[in-house]
Every structure is written in C-alpha cells, then in structure tokens.
Design a protein around this motif. Structure first.
Motif, PDB file in Angstrom:
ATOM      1  N   ALA A 250      48.489  19.544  50.573  1.00 51.80           N
ATOM      2  CA  ALA A 250      48.991  19.057  49.288  1.00 51.80           C
ATOM      3  C   ALA A 250      48.085  17.945  48.785  1.00 51.80           C
ATOM      4  CB  ALA A 250      50.427  18.559  49.450  1.00 51.80           C
ATOM      5  N   ALA A 251      46.780  18.131  48.964  1.00 51.17           N
ATOM      6  CA  ALA A 251      45.841  17.100  48.546  1.00 51.17           C
ATOM      7  C   ALA A 251      44.930  17.591  47.426  1.00 51.17           C
ATOM      8  CB  ALA A 251      45.008  16.643  49.741  1.00 51.17           C
ATOM      9  N   GLY A 252      44.805  18.902  47.276  1.00 53.80           N
ATOM     10  CA  GLY A 252      43.943  19.452  46.219  1.00 53.80           C
ATOM     11  C   GLY A 252      42.479  19.131  46.440  1.00 53.80           C
ATOM     12  N   SER A 253      42.114  18.877  47.705  1.00 51.32           N
ATOM     13  CA  SER A 253      40.726  18.535  47.983  1.00 51.32           C
ATOM     14  C   SER A 253      40.145  19.556  48.952  1.00 51.32           C
ATOM     15  CB  SER A 253      40.662  17.130  48.591  1.00 51.32           C
ATOM     16  OG  SER A 253      39.615  17.041  49.533  1.00 51.32           O
ATOM     17  N   THR A 254      39.043  20.167  48.537  1.00 55.22           N
ATOM     18  CA  THR A 254      38.440  21.203  49.371  1.00 55.22           C
ATOM     19  C   THR A 254      38.013  20.624  50.714  1.00 55.22           C
ATOM     20  OG1 THR A 254      37.626  22.047  47.296  1.00 55.22           O
ATOM     21  CG2 THR A 254      36.761  23.081  49.260  1.00 55.22           C
ATOM     22  N   ALA A 255      37.493  19.392  50.705  1.00 58.06           N
ATOM     23  CA  ALA A 255      37.043  18.783  51.958  1.00 58.06           C
ATOM     24  C   ALA A 255      38.227  18.625  52.912  1.00 58.06           C
ATOM     25  CB  ALA A 255      36.403  17.424  51.675  1.00 58.06           C
ATOM     26  N   VAL A 256      39.387  18.176  52.371  1.00 51.15           N
ATOM     27  CA  VAL A 256      40.587  18.017  53.214  1.00 51.15           C
ATOM     28  C   VAL A 256      41.040  19.385  53.726  1.00 51.15           C
ATOM     29  CG1 VAL A 256      43.020  17.318  53.229  1.00 51.15           C
ATOM     30  CG2 VAL A 256      41.327  15.899  52.064  1.00 51.15           C
ATOM     31  N   ASP A 257      40.967  20.399  52.843  1.00 51.27           N
ATOM     32  CA  ASP A 257      41.390  21.748  53.266  1.00 51.27           C
ATOM     33  C   ASP A 257      40.627  22.160  54.518  1.00 51.27           C
ATOM     34  OD1 ASP A 257      42.762  21.669  50.932  1.00 51.27           O
ATOM     35  OD2 ASP A 257      41.713  23.311  49.947  1.00 51.27           O
ATOM     36  N   PHE A 258      39.306  21.985  54.489  1.00 52.13           N
ATOM     37  CA  PHE A 258      38.518  22.455  55.630  1.00 52.13           C
ATOM     38  C   PHE A 258      38.719  21.578  56.856  1.00 52.13           C
ATOM     39  CE2 PHE A 258      36.220  24.800  52.276  1.00 52.13           C
ATOM     40  CZ  PHE A 258      36.414  26.064  52.802  1.00 52.13           C
ATOM     41  N   SER A 259      38.912  20.274  56.657  1.00 51.26           N
ATOM     42  CA  SER A 259      39.161  19.429  57.838  1.00 51.26           C
ATOM     43  C   SER A 259      40.487  19.804  58.468  1.00 51.26           C
ATOM     44  CB  SER A 259      39.241  17.947  57.485  1.00 51.26           C
ATOM     45  OG  SER A 259      38.242  17.594  56.617  1.00 51.26           O
ATOM     46  N   SER A 260      41.485  20.135  57.637  1.00 48.12           N
ATOM     47  CA  SER A 260      42.783  20.400  58.232  1.00 48.12           C
ATOM     48  C   SER A 260      42.852  21.783  58.883  1.00 48.12           C
ATOM     49  CB  SER A 260      43.920  20.164  57.244  1.00 48.12           C
ATOM     50  OG  SER A 260      43.670  20.806  56.046  1.00 48.12           O
ATOM     51  N   ILE A 261      42.098  22.750  58.370  1.00 47.10           N
ATOM     52  CA  ILE A 261      42.098  24.090  58.989  1.00 47.10           C
ATOM     53  C   ILE A 261      41.740  23.977  60.467  1.00 47.10           C
ATOM     54  CG2 ILE A 261      40.700  26.201  59.150  1.00 47.10           C
ATOM     55  CD1 ILE A 261      40.833  26.457  56.187  1.00 47.10           C
ATOM     56  N   ASP A 262      40.848  23.047  60.750  1.00 45.88           N
ATOM     57  CA  ASP A 262      40.387  22.813  62.105  1.00 45.88           C
ATOM     58  C   ASP A 262      41.544  22.424  63.049  1.00 45.88           C
ATOM     59  OD1 ASP A 262      38.212  22.603  63.784  1.00 45.88           O
ATOM     60  OD2 ASP A 262      38.211  20.411  63.605  1.00 45.88           O
ATOM     61  N   ARG A 263      42.668  22.003  62.463  1.00 48.09           N
ATOM     62  CA  ARG A 263      43.815  21.548  63.262  1.00 48.09           C
ATOM     63  C   ARG A 263      44.854  22.639  63.493  1.00 48.09           C
ATOM     64  NH1 ARG A 263      43.115  16.984  65.988  1.00 48.09           N
ATOM     65  NH2 ARG A 263      41.017  16.508  65.302  1.00 48.09           N
ATOM     66  N   LEU A 264      44.558  23.860  63.009  1.00 50.20           N
ATOM     67  CA  LEU A 264      45.520  24.957  63.187  1.00 50.20           C
ATOM     68  C   LEU A 264      45.590  25.367  64.640  1.00 50.20           C
ATOM     69  CD1 LEU A 264      45.143  27.761  60.494  1.00 50.20           C
ATOM     70  CD2 LEU A 264      47.133  26.322  60.976  1.00 50.20           C
ATOM     71  N   GLY A 265      46.803  25.573  65.129  1.00 46.11           N
ATOM     72  CA  GLY A 265      46.975  26.064  66.489  1.00 46.11           C
ATOM     73  C   GLY A 265      46.937  27.580  66.515  1.00 46.11           C
ATOM     74  N   PRO A 266      47.055  28.157  67.712  1.00 45.85           N
ATOM     75  CA  PRO A 266      47.065  29.613  67.823  1.00 45.85           C
ATOM     76  C   PRO A 266      48.215  30.217  67.026  1.00 45.85           C
ATOM     77  CG  PRO A 266      47.508  28.557  69.969  1.00 45.85           C
ATOM     78  CD  PRO A 266      47.173  27.473  69.002  1.00 45.85           C
ATOM     79  N   ASN A 267      47.967  31.308  66.343  1.00 47.09           N
ATOM     80  CA  ASN A 267      48.975  32.016  65.527  1.00 47.09           C
ATOM     81  C   ASN A 267      49.500  31.154  64.377  1.00 47.09           C
ATOM     82  OD1 ASN A 267      48.765  34.058  67.475  1.00 47.09           O
ATOM     83  ND2 ASN A 267      50.382  33.124  68.704  1.00 47.09           N
ATOM     84  N   GLY A 268      48.751  30.133  64.011  1.00 45.66           N
ATOM     85  CA  GLY A 268      49.221  29.191  62.989  1.00 45.66           C
ATOM     86  C   GLY A 268      48.844  29.628  61.581  1.00 45.66           C
ATOM     87  N   VAL A 269      49.417  28.917  60.606  1.00 46.10           N
ATOM     88  CA  VAL A 269      49.160  29.250  59.198  1.00 46.10           C
ATOM     89  C   VAL A 269      48.967  27.964  58.388  1.00 46.10           C
ATOM     90  CG1 VAL A 269      51.675  29.474  58.828  1.00 46.10           C
ATOM     91  CG2 VAL A 269      50.107  30.367  57.106  1.00 46.10           C
ATOM     92  N   ILE A 270      47.992  27.985  57.537  1.00 45.47           N
ATOM     93  CA  ILE A 270      47.831  26.871  56.582  1.00 45.47           C
ATOM     94  C   ILE A 270      48.177  27.402  55.193  1.00 45.47           C
ATOM     95  CG2 ILE A 270      45.312  27.283  56.434  1.00 45.47           C
ATOM     96  CD1 ILE A 270      45.054  24.265  55.715  1.00 45.47           C
ATOM     97  N   VAL A 271      49.058  26.675  54.503  1.00 47.11           N
ATOM     98  CA  VAL A 271      49.438  27.058  53.140  1.00 47.11           C
ATOM     99  C   VAL A 271      48.819  26.034  52.192  1.00 47.11           C
ATOM    100  CG1 VAL A 271      51.330  27.595  51.578  1.00 47.11           C
ATOM    101  CG2 VAL A 271      51.618  27.962  54.033  1.00 47.11           C
TER     102      VAL A 271
END
Ligand code: BGC
Length: 368
Positions: A250-271
């Motif tokens: 919920a930041a609208g920042s592409t840089a934040v999007d990619f940093s947070s994807i890195d925190r996804l666990g197994p079988n996880g989902v980023i919305v």
C-alpha cells in the motif's frame, strides 16, 4: 451548486458553481456531507490521471464519500430522506459478464467509468444523483467514520484476493491447525492502516513497515492493535529474517514492491494496491532471483483495484467490528476535517503526518 472541478490532463482544481444534476425517476438525490482525499485525487489534480465525462470540459472530483439522502423515489422505499449513504465508485461497461453482474471492479473491456476519477462526475459537490444499486445505506452510529468506507472497500477486496490464493493451502488431514498466517503491510497511509486493522480482525499476525520512524501516529496505532511496526528507512533488513504468507502493498512505490516481494514465504502471495506512476524512472531489479523464488516457492503476485458493492457491505460490517474492538481508532485516522473552501491547501499540497484528510461539503454538517 458548488463543486470542485478538475480538467485533466491540465493540472489544477477550482471551486465553481454548476447546475445541480437532474434526478431521473428511480434515482436518489444525495446531499454530500464529506469526501476523503487520497493519492488518486492528488494525481488527478496534478493532471497525471483522470478524465472528464465524454463531451464535458471538466470532471467533478471526489470518490471517497458520505452523504445524506435529500430526495428519495417511490421505487426505492429503502432510501428515506435523512438516511446516511455511501456511493460506490465504478460504473460498469454494460457489456462484460462482470459488469452485468454489478462486479465492474473486474471489468474486462476497460470501458468502465469511475465517479470522480474517469469519465463520470464525482462527489466533491453539494449534491449528486445515483441509482439504488450503487448506494449503500449506513447506520447512523457509523456516521463519524463512514467516509472511510470507500477506502476500506478497496482493502476488503485486496485482502479477499490474497486470502483466495492462500486458500490453496488447504488443511492437511491429520495435522494440527496451522498457526496464524503472517501478514506484512507495506505502507502506513490510510490504505495500509486500514489493511493492518482488518488483518488483525481477521486473525493474522501483522507487521507493518514504513520509513517514518517510531514516533508517529501510525506506529502508535499499530502498537495499540497488537501489530508490529518496523521502520525500513535503512532497508528491509530491519524486518529480520521473517517471511510472510500475505503481503499487502500500500505504498505505490515500485522500489518498495520489489523489496517486499523478497519477504514472501513459501506459497505466499503479495497483493499490490498502490498505483505507481507509470512514468517514474525504471527501478533496477534482480529479476532472475525474484522469478526463481516465485516459481520455486509457489508464490503469487496479484494486483487488486477498486471494489464492488459486496466489499462495501463487508466493509460496513468491519467498520462496526473495528470500532467495537478499538473504540475511536478509526475516528483518529481522520486527522483533519476541512471545509471545502480550503480545497487549495488540502489538494495542492500533502500535509505531513496526515493519515486521512476529509473535506466537508454543503449543508450536511460534519458529524460530531
Ligand atoms: C479508488 C478506486 C479506483 C482506483 C483506480 C482508487 O483511489 O479508490 O475506486 O478504482 O483509484 O482509479
């Protein structure tokens, strides 16, 4: 009537007098009480987004709304003068199966309109007219916080979309109930804070990140609701080794999007819910690493936009639940209410520390 109008792609906003809308039979006339201001409104005022209705030279701004029924219709006896109502935002294309089922948030033709945003006048005016299908009646007790219903509906949909992906992880017979799903909320503006509140209500173990330090309204509210707050100004390393089942961006920042994807666990989902600026400078990303992790971890990236009526209805129930569990928490997110005459200060600059600024409009006095 007075209305706040914009002329995208030309930047700017003006308070003008324009004719009040006609009320066709079957429609309801609503006196606007207040409208929330969000990033989308700022983008439209800057000329980066938005479109007037076909054939019109201007667009009446505003989509986060709360009003009072001024004139009902015999065909819709459920709406009586004096009732509080919130109107949905998107209007369907009239062609695709989603729009025909009042689920225009999944429109597949791109021919939809959005009131106050794209091709249809919005709610920052003294009055609007709408058909009952798009109006949600609000109990009087929720009046002081109901202007948050539209942004909450967007969050309701986003979390529902994420949960549907998590539901792939069906229970495994013979194994104990899994522990609470871990959720990360990236961004602590109004959407991020509403997401944190809703996720705690839904039983997730919630961490929210921003870059604003610990001495903020958001950090204190997160503490109150039992969510963890982490300042990631110096990088996502501050989150520790945790991996998350659901990430709500919920930041609208592409840089934040990619940093947070890195925190996804197994079988996880980023919305993803924030709408980044399509013209922003390209962000270098470790594409191989990200896609490798996505495949090897059965992970999903989902975009979520807008919300149909059902999400407004669940949102209304959740407004009540949140208020009951943390009285005053939602009201405290409305950091200021300003009369419509203050539109320049409110719409032409971003108030530091503001979570949700609301413009009060017309004769509908602001709720106490
Ligand atoms: C609104 C949504 C809309 C989206 C894209 C958001 O600010 O809340 O209703 O679909 O912008 O235009």
């Amino acid at each position: 009537m007075r209305a706040l109008v914009v002329r995208p792609p030309v930047p700017g906003v003006e308070l003008v007098d324009c004719p009040a809308p006609e009320r066709p039979a079957g429609s309801i006339r609503v006196a606007v009480r207040e409208c929330g201001v969000c990033g989308t409104d700022h983008d439209i005022v800057e000329g980066k987004y938005g479109r007037p209705p076909d054939g019109a030279s201007f667009l009446i701004l505003g989509h986060e709304n709360l009003g009072v029924v001024r004139e009902g219709d015999p065909a819709a006896p459920e709406f009586a003068p004096g009732d509080l109502v919130v109107a949905t935002v998107r209007r369907g294309c009239g062609r695709c199966r989603f729009c025909l089922a009042n689920r225009s948030d999944f429109c597949e033709t791109d021919a939809f309109t959005e009131r106050g945003i794209r091709g249809a006048h919005g709610y920052m005016a003294e009055e609007y007219v709408e058909t009952p299908d798009y109006l949600v009646r609000v109990p009087a007790g929720l009046g002081p916080i109901a202007v948050l219903l539209e942004p909450l509906s967007v969050v309701e949909k986003a979390i529902d979309q994420g949960q549907r992906v998590l539901d792939r992880k069906e229970p495994t017979p013979g194994h104990p109930r899994p522990e609470a799903a871990r959720a990360l909320v990236a961004g602590t503006g109004a959407i991020g804070m509403l997401a944190a509140l809703l996720l705690v209500i839904r039983g997730y173990d919630v961490t929210a990140v921003d870059r604003r330090g610990e001495d903020t309204f958001a950090a204190r509210l997160l503490g109150r609701i039992g969510a963890k707050h982490v300042d990631v100004a110096a990088g996502f390393g501050a989150v520790g080794a945790r991996r998350f089942d659901l990430i709500v961006e919920a930041a609208g920042s592409t840089a934040v999007d990619f940093s947070s994807i890195d925190r996804l666990g197994p079988n996880g989902v980023i919305v993803l819910t924030g709408i980044p600026d399509a013209t922003e400078r390209p962000v270098p990303v470790p594409g191989g690493q990200i896609f490798r992790d996505l495949v090897l971890g059965n992970q999903a990236i989902v975009g979520s936009v807008n919300a149909n009526r059902t999400y407004f209805e669940t949102g209304l129930e959740d407004l009540g639940r949140i208020e009951e569990r943390w009285p005053g928490a939602l009201a405290s997110m409305i950091t200021s209410r300003r009369p419509i005459e203050s539109y320049r200060e409110v719409l032409l600059s971003a108030a530091p520390g503001a979570v949700k600024t609301v413009l009060t409009i017309g004769v509908g006095a602001p709720p106490s």
